[in-house]
Write a protein that holds these residues in place. Structure first.
Motif, PDB file in Angstrom:
ATOM      1  N   THR A 249      14.655   5.763 -41.461  1.00 58.80           N
ATOM      2  CA  THR A 249      13.358   6.366 -41.782  1.00 58.80           C
ATOM      3  C   THR A 249      13.220   6.504 -43.290  1.00 58.80           C
ATOM      4  OG1 THR A 249      14.302   8.593 -41.579  1.00 58.80           O
ATOM      5  CG2 THR A 249      13.173   7.702 -39.640  1.00 58.80           C
TER       6      THR A 249
ATOM      7  N   PRO B  64       9.552   8.419 -35.361  1.00 56.90           N
ATOM      8  CA  PRO B  64      10.768   8.888 -36.029  1.00 56.90           C
ATOM      9  C   PRO B  64      11.584   9.762 -35.085  1.00 56.90           C
ATOM     10  CG  PRO B  64       8.861  10.140 -36.764  1.00 56.90           C
ATOM     11  CD  PRO B  64       8.337   9.031 -35.908  1.00 56.90           C
TER      12      PRO B  64
ATOM     13  N   SER C  87       9.351   5.410 -39.522  1.00 55.54           N
ATOM     14  CA  SER C  87      10.533   4.694 -39.040  1.00 55.54           C
ATOM     15  C   SER C  87      10.410   3.207 -39.337  1.00 55.54           C
ATOM     16  CB  SER C  87      10.685   4.907 -37.527  1.00 55.54           C
ATOM     17  OG  SER C  87      11.702   4.076 -37.006  1.00 55.54           O
TER      18      SER C  87
ATOM     19  N   ARG D 214       7.603  11.210 -42.305  1.00 51.81           N
ATOM     20  CA  ARG D 214       8.620  10.192 -42.099  1.00 51.81           C
ATOM     21  C   ARG D 214       8.047   8.994 -41.349  1.00 51.81           C
ATOM     22  NH1 ARG D 214      14.300  12.476 -40.107  1.00 51.81           N
ATOM     23  NH2 ARG D 214      13.025  13.227 -38.373  1.00 51.81           N
TER      24      ARG D 214
END
Length: 252
Positions: free
Chosen positions: A82, A109, A189, A187
Motif C-alpha cells: 500500500t 487496502p 493498494s 491508503r
C-alpha cells in the motif's frame, strides 16, 4: 610478442571482472525519492515497470499521479503493498476529494479508509451514510467543533460529499489496526499481480469501477502532473507533515 600477450591477458581479465563481478547495488535497489525507497513494482527510471507512470519524484517529494492531478505520498509499505496519500487536517469541504475517488478500481487496502467530518449542521441525516459521532477527536477551528466519522469509504461511496451533512471541514484518514486507531492519509493498494489488463477493463465501461488513480495507470496520456493542494495547510504539510496518530472513541 610476449608484451602483446600480456596486454591481451590483462584486457581479458578486466572484461571478465566487469562482466561477472557482482554488483553491490542495482539502480532500483538504490533508488530513493527523499526518504522513500523506490522498488518494484514502482520505478523512477524504467518506463516498462507496471506502475512506472503512476508515481513521480519532484524536489525529493514523491507524488501519486492521477487523471486530476498529483497527490503527495507520505510512505510506501511494501509488506502490505500500500502507499499512503498524505492529507492535512481540517481541509475545507469545498475542496473535498473522496478516498474512493483515489482508490477506486484498486484492491481494497488491509484496513479501510475513512473520513472525519467537522462542524456538521445536519447530524440528523447521519444514518443515511453510516456516519458516527467521534466523542474524542482533533478539533477543527474550535474546541467545540463537532466531529463525525464515515467508515469504510469504498467504491460505493463515490457520490458522498461533506456538504450532504452540512460539514465545513474534513480529514482523510485510515485505520491501521483492528481497533479504532487511525492515521492521517488515504491508503491505495497496489497488490495487482500481473492482472493489469483485467483491472483496466473497468475503465472502458460506462460505469466501471475506475477511479482517477487507476485511470492514470491504465491510460498514461490522461495523467496530470499539477500538484493538488487540498486546503490551506496542504502546502506546508507536503514539506513537513508528520503522520499523526489519532485515537477515536466512537459512539455506535
Amino acid at each position: 610478442m610476449q608484451a602483446v600477450s600480456r596486454k591481451t591477458l590483462c584486457l581479458h581479465s578486466l572484461v571478465f571482472f566487469l562482466v561477472f563481478s557482482p554488483s553491490k547495488q542495482t539502480p532500483e535497489e538504490g533508488s530513493y525519492c527523499g526518504k522513500i525507497k523506490i522498488r518494484q513494482p514502482f520505478s523512477l527510471s524504467n518506463p516498462n515497470s507496471s506502475f512506472a507512470n503512476i508515481i513521480t519524484c519532484r524536489s525529493e517529494k514523491l507524488y501519486f499521479r492521477t487523471s486530476i492531478g498529483a497527490f503527495h505520498v507520505s510512505s510506501i509499505d511494501y509488506t502490505t503493498k500500500t502507499l499512503t496519500i498524505s492529507h492535512s487536517s481540517c481541509s475545507s469541504s469545498r475542496n473535498f476529494i473522496s478516498p474512493s475517488l483515489l482508490s477506486s478500481g484498486f484492491p481494497p487496502p488491509p484496513q479501510p479508509n475513512s473520513v472525519l467530518l467537522f462542524s456538521c449542521s445536519k447530524t440528523n441525516h447521519t444514518n443515511t451514510i453510516g456516519a458516527r459521532v467521534c466523542t474524542r477527536s482533533p478539533s477543527c477551528g474550535s474546541p467545540a467543533s463537532s466531529c463525525l466519522v464515515v467508515d469504510e469509504i469504498g467504491s460505493g461511496e463515490v457520490g458522498f460529499h461533506p456538504k450532504d451533512l452540512g460539514c465545513t471541514n474534513y480529514w482523510r484518514v485510515h485505520k491501521y489496526s483492528s481497533g479504532e486507531k487511525v492515521k492521517s492519509g488515504t491508503r491505495v493498494s497496489f497488490d495487482i499481480p500481473d492482472h493489469l489488463p483485467d483491472v483496466c477493463s473497468e475503465c472502458k465501461k460506462p460505469n466501471g469501477n475506475c477511479g482517477v488513480g487507476l485511470r492514470c495507470l491504465c491510460h498514461a496520456k490522461e495523467c496530470k502532473d499539477k500538484v493538488i493542494n487540498v486546503g490551506a495547510k496542504s502546502q506546508a504539510a507536503f514539506g513537513s507533515m508528520q503522520v499523526l496518530l489519532l485515537v477515536l472513541f466512537l459512539v455506535s
